[in-house]
Enzyme design. Sequence first.
Site, short mmCIF file in Angstrom:
data_model
loop_
_atom_site.label_atom_id
_atom_site.label_comp_id
_atom_site.label_asym_id
_atom_site.label_seq_id
_atom_site.Cartn_x
_atom_site.Cartn_y
_atom_site.Cartn_z
N LYS A 122 -10.19 5.27 1.83
CA LYS A 122 -9.07 4.59 2.51
C LYS A 122 -8.05 5.64 2.92
O LYS A 122 -7.55 6.41 2.08
CB LYS A 122 -8.42 3.59 1.57
CG LYS A 122 -8.66 2.15 1.95
CD LYS A 122 -7.88 1.25 1.02
CE LYS A 122 -7.89 -0.17 1.50
NZ LYS A 122 -7.12 -1.04 0.60
O1 G3P Z 1 -6.02 -4.99 1.04
C1 G3P Z 1 -4.68 -4.66 1.09
C2 G3P Z 1 -3.95 -5.46 0.09
O2 G3P Z 1 -4.22 -5.00 -1.20
C3 G3P Z 1 -2.51 -5.61 0.29
O3 G3P Z 1 -2.22 -6.88 -0.14
O4 G3P Z 1 -0.86 -8.71 -0.96
O5 G3P Z 1 -0.18 -6.32 -1.41
O6 G3P Z 1 0.00 -7.29 0.87
P1 G3P Z 1 -0.72 -7.32 -0.42
#
Ligand code: G3P
Length: 218
Positions: free
Chosen positions: A84
């Site tokens: 990533k």
């Molecule tokens: O895949 C990306 C993710 O982990 C981010 O999610 O909920 O932290 O915006 P969030």
Amino acid sequence: MKFFIDTANLEAIKEIKAMGMCDGVTTNPSLMAKEGRTDTDALLREICDVVQGPVSGEVTTLKADEMIAQARQLVKISEYIVIKIPATYEGLLAISALASEGIAVNATLVFSVSQALLVAKAGAAYVSPFVGRLDDVSEDGMNLIEEIITVYGNYGYDTEVIVASVRHPLHVVESALLGADVATIPPQVIKKLIAHPLTDKGLAGFMADWEKLQGGAR
Ligand code: G3P
């Protein structure tokens, strides 16, 4: 549509793998930190062993040459590791270099069509637009997915679209309706996808009627 699990929690991954709903896993530094393990390479290896499919591990450096060096180390963990890399200027340099070495990259923290277009041109295997975080700032995250799918279709890019920052079942349903390649889903959202109150109500009725029948037969 492929389901990736957006977590670094091994128990959750094992549980969802047993449901047949785990085609891969995505992690990020925040998800890794939640697990409280400092042996992060070992944790990624254990995740790869369970998943037997793409597992994204994120670089934690900001300069292209540092990202490239870290990526080369991370891919030694397992054949399943995907790197990533953030969709920044430095990240783009790294994506381009790593793609030319045949290393699979998941371009992350993508919030615009322009970022998605550039990372595809650089050779990223996956792009991760963060729909929930766009919704959080009153922008339509799923609209971005639709536009990226259109642009990639216009030119035949084979970069796979991973709908990321998924917060609820509707994000997953809309991803499938739009034809996204992958949704990366937190474990709690996977469980919500199967739940329906009418299923529970109907099942309770069936069980009660069956019990009555058994009682009457005695
Ligand atoms: O895949 C990306 C993710 O982990 C981010 O999610 O909920 O932290 O915006 P969030």
